[in-house]
Design a protein around this motif. Structure first.
Motif, short mmCIF file in Angstrom:
data_model
loop_
_atom_site.label_atom_id
_atom_site.label_comp_id
_atom_site.label_asym_id
_atom_site.label_seq_id
_atom_site.Cartn_x
_atom_site.Cartn_y
_atom_site.Cartn_z
N MET A 89 51.07 33.33 12.14
CA MET A 89 51.64 33.49 10.83
C MET A 89 50.83 34.55 10.07
SD MET A 89 51.94 29.49 9.51
CE MET A 89 52.28 29.63 7.93
N VAL A 90 49.48 34.82 10.61
CA VAL A 90 48.77 35.94 10.01
C VAL A 90 48.80 37.25 10.79
CG1 VAL A 90 46.31 36.42 9.44
CG2 VAL A 90 47.01 33.93 9.32
N LEU A 144 49.02 24.24 17.54
CA LEU A 144 48.99 24.42 16.30
C LEU A 144 48.05 25.44 15.93
CD1 LEU A 144 48.58 20.50 15.39
CD2 LEU A 144 50.70 21.85 15.10
N LEU A 145 47.35 25.65 16.62
CA LEU A 145 46.14 26.62 16.38
C LEU A 145 46.88 28.26 16.61
CD1 LEU A 145 43.16 27.47 15.25
CD2 LEU A 145 42.81 27.48 17.67
N ILE A 153 50.19 28.56 16.36
CA ILE A 153 51.28 28.92 15.11
C ILE A 153 50.46 29.26 13.89
CG2 ILE A 153 52.83 27.87 13.58
CD1 ILE A 153 53.39 25.86 15.79
N VAL A 154 49.37 28.92 13.61
CA VAL A 154 48.53 29.39 12.45
C VAL A 154 48.11 30.77 12.66
CG1 VAL A 154 46.72 29.02 11.09
CG2 VAL A 154 47.89 26.99 11.58
N CYS A 155 47.77 30.97 13.70
CA CYS A 155 47.24 32.45 13.96
C CYS A 155 48.54 33.49 13.82
CB CYS A 155 46.46 32.56 15.25
SG CYS A 155 44.99 31.75 15.18
#
Length: 234
Positions: A92-93, A85-86, A88-90
């Motif tokens: 996206m950035v 999850l972490l 995937i979030v990173c």
């Protein structure tokens, strides 16, 4: 003057000592082989990718007592979930910034390996770092977001079913940490009694080995063992 290097003799003796059987070693090996076989068969039957990683997790997370084994297995699953999850979030950035992704990989790898040794929750933190670094490199191989998300879902499965087998084998055939703790304490008391009564060479050798081992393993057994269970008779 010719002489044999002491280091070669020392390493040979260490290797010989490590290969010697000890109580419970065969049982531990058989249970680990059983779980690894079940993981390999499941991966082949369900066509789960990266079966080698699933088998490696068994060797990484298997413990001699049921309490520590279950805690480590659950921690691995939680760590893998957080890492995916972490990541995937990173992604996206920083998906379009290779330099930032490389910096994040270096930061999480160093931080994860350091905290693995410096904190009690070592294996889960190491799993987060390993999964995060792996996911960061996948974008260069699979730049299509849909395929990448699908691959990450499979990666969670790669971790999930070995954890299920590990927890199941510990619940069915695992050794109680309290029993292992009582057995280790009884062994130390018996050796201490032999030293006080006779002080023979064999007792001194066993005592030296126990002193070299320290109390690290006993502390691991004492953490998951309940006080009531420790006091209960066999």
């Amino acid at each position: 003057m010719l002489f044999q290097p002491r280091s070669s003799v020392r390493y040979t003796s260490i290797l010989w000592d490590e290969l010697q059987p000890y109580p419970g070693r065969l049982d531990l090996s058989l249970r680990m082989a059983l779980v690894t076989t079940l993981v390999a068969v499941t991966a082949m039957a369900l066509q789960v990718p990266e079966a080698a990683i699933s088998c490696y997790l068994v060797f990484f997370a298997f413990r001699a007592d049921a309490g520590s084994g279950i805690l480590i297995a659950i921690g691995l699953l939680v760590g893998a979930t957080i890492g995916i999850l972490l990541a995937i979030v990173c992604l996206m950035v920083v998906a379009d910034e290779p330099a930032l992704r490389l910096a994040l990989v270096a930061f999480f790898t160093f931080g994860g390996m350091y905290l693995t040794q410096a904190s009690r929750a070592g294996p889960p933190i190491g799993t987060v770092a390993m999964v995060f670094a792996f996911v960061m490199t996948l974008y260069d191989i699979v730049p299509i977001p849909e395929l990448l998300i699908r691959g990450l879902a499979w990666m969670w499965v790669v971790v999930f079913f070995p954890v299920v087998y590990l927890i199941a084998i510990h619940l069915i055939a695992g050794h109680s940490p309290a029993r292992r703790l009582r057995s280790a304490i009884a062994e130390r008391l018996e050796v201490a009694g032999q030293l006080l009564s006779s002080g023979d060479h064999a007792a001194k050798r066993v005592a030296a080995t126990l002193l070299a081992e320290g109390n690290g393993e006993l502390k691991k057994y004492a953490t998951p063992a309940a006080p009531v269970e420790l006091a209960a008779p066999e």
